[in-house]
Write an enzyme that holds these catalytic residues in place. Structure first.
Site, PDB file in Angstrom:
ATOM      1  N   SER A  32       0.663  -1.177  -0.026  1.00 24.12           N
ATOM      2  CA  SER A  32      -0.020  -0.106   0.143  1.00 24.12           C
ATOM      3  C   SER A  32       0.818   1.117   0.019  1.00 24.12           C
ATOM      4  CB  SER A  32      -0.999   0.131   1.275  1.00 24.12           C
ATOM      5  OG  SER A  32      -2.061   1.022   1.291  1.00 24.12           O
ATOM      6  N   GLU A  39      -1.764  -3.411  -7.683  1.00 24.06           N
ATOM      7  CA  GLU A  39      -2.879  -3.476  -6.745  1.00 24.06           C
ATOM      8  C   GLU A  39      -3.486  -2.222  -6.352  1.00 24.06           C
ATOM      9  OE1 GLU A  39      -3.599  -3.140  -3.250  1.00 24.06           O
ATOM     10  OE2 GLU A  39      -1.476  -2.171  -2.891  1.00 24.06           O
ATOM     11  N   HIS A  55      -5.240  -5.387  -0.938  1.00 23.96           N
ATOM     12  CA  HIS A  55      -5.845  -5.183   0.564  1.00 23.96           C
ATOM     13  C   HIS A  55      -6.806  -6.374   0.689  1.00 23.96           C
ATOM     14  CE1 HIS A  55      -3.905  -1.289  -0.418  1.00 23.96           C
ATOM     15  NE2 HIS A  55      -4.302  -1.080   0.663  1.00 23.96           N
TER      16      HIS A  55
END
Length: 329
Positions: free
Chosen positions: A118, A213, A283
């Protein structure tokens, strides 16, 4: 200085056969202090030295401390001789604020394994761009280690990857093109990659395998960021684009059939490289660990995909056997 973050005293590095772990918070703070304490205690019970450089009482606004405090966490963890693995507390936002002040050479010289995903993608890309140092896209303390239903898959992937020096991921990949390509594995969070375009923290990788992602982004925003990577000349230099999990978004009547699948179909007709989907990363509860900067081979066909990684820094041999013998990390 690190704090214990639980009632159990901080253990020393003497006599431990499992790698020492440092917790740092370059981004957000822990929303549940009790869950964090349980996670720290759990790691110690499994034989790890744990140094928690995140100080819950010093959190600042939405961050795990002031900018200078979070920067100090990174540098202090890198200089800790008892630590082998530095894991991010969580993502959120905040690493971008630190990029101009991070001593990337210090982090690279430390030889430690930096782990997270992230927002932490910014740190990992900076390491790769400025020093060539590999790192690991993988679990974070919140919520991979704090959750009560901790994923066995996530823990096994993490343990096996950092034990190295080879690692592989195999997944169902129906609807993907058949291919076999080889190149440097790199990537992470799409928003962070797009944010770094045109900066000195964006690696220049030729012939690579790029994995991405994201979460809570509408398909048009995903498309727009991928087009930014295309127009920036990044995608044309890669062997393949591998997409992980992008979560779900709330669609409206205005979208008129324009969802993720429609966006993906349009991109596959226009991007100058094959696009592979289904990578178990993002996630999500069950996530793979990927060695950023590793030599990798991606093979797809007959509804399956396999990503093999090799030639990346891993734990010293004295820790590998104990990780593989004693279960999760």
């Amino acid at each position: 200085m690190p704090v214990a973050s639980s009632n159990q005293p901080e253990n020393s590095g003497m006599g431990l056969t499992r790698p020492g772990i440092a917790i740092v918070a370059p981004g957000g703070y822990a929303p549940d202090g009790e869950a964090l304490a349980r996670a720290v205690d759990g790691l110690r019970e499994r034989g790890h030295l744990v140094r928690n450089y995140y100080q819950p009482d010093d959190r600042y606004q939405r961050f795990g401390g002031t900018d200078q405090a979070r920067l100090a966490q990174l540098h202090d963890a890198a200089g800790d001789p008892d630590i082998e693995i530095v894991i991010a507390l969580r993502g959120g936002y905040g690493t971008s604020r630190l990029l101009g002040e991070i001593d990337f050479d210090l982090l690279a010289r430390s030889g430690k394994l930096f782990v997270g995903h992230s927002d932490i993608t910014a740190l990992q890309m900076g390491l790769l761009a400025r020093t060539g140092m590999p790192s690991f896209s993988g679990p974070m303390i919140c919520d991979d280690f704090t959750r009560p239903d901790r994923s066995e898959y996530t823990m096994r992937q993490f343990r096996d990857c950092i034990a190295g020096p080879r690692h592989n991921i195999d997944w169902e990949a129906a609807g993907n093109p058949e291919l076999e390509v080889e190149g440097t594995l790199w990537g992470g969070n799409l928003t962070m990659l797009a944010h770094l375009v045109g900066t000195p923290y964006m690696p220049r990788i030729d012939g690579g395998i790029l994995f991405l992602e994201d979460i809570n982004e509408h398909p048009y925003r995903i498309e727009r960021m991928l087009l930014q990577l295309l127009h920036g000349g990044i995608l044309e230099r890669q062997q393949a684009l591998v997409l992980g999990d992008f979560g779900t978004v709330r669609m409206s009547d205005y979208d008129n059939g324009y969802g993720f699948d429609a966006m993906l179909s349009w991109l596959r007709q226009r991007l100058p490289l094959p696009v592979v989907t289904g990578l178990p990363f993002g996630h999500v509860r069950d996530k793979a660990t990927l060695a950023i900067g590793a030599d990798a081979v991606l093979v797809t066909g007959e509804g399956r995909a396999r990503l093999d990684m090799r030639n990346y820094p891993a734990l010293p041999a004295r820790f590998r056997n104990s990780l593989l013998a004693r279960g999760d990390g």
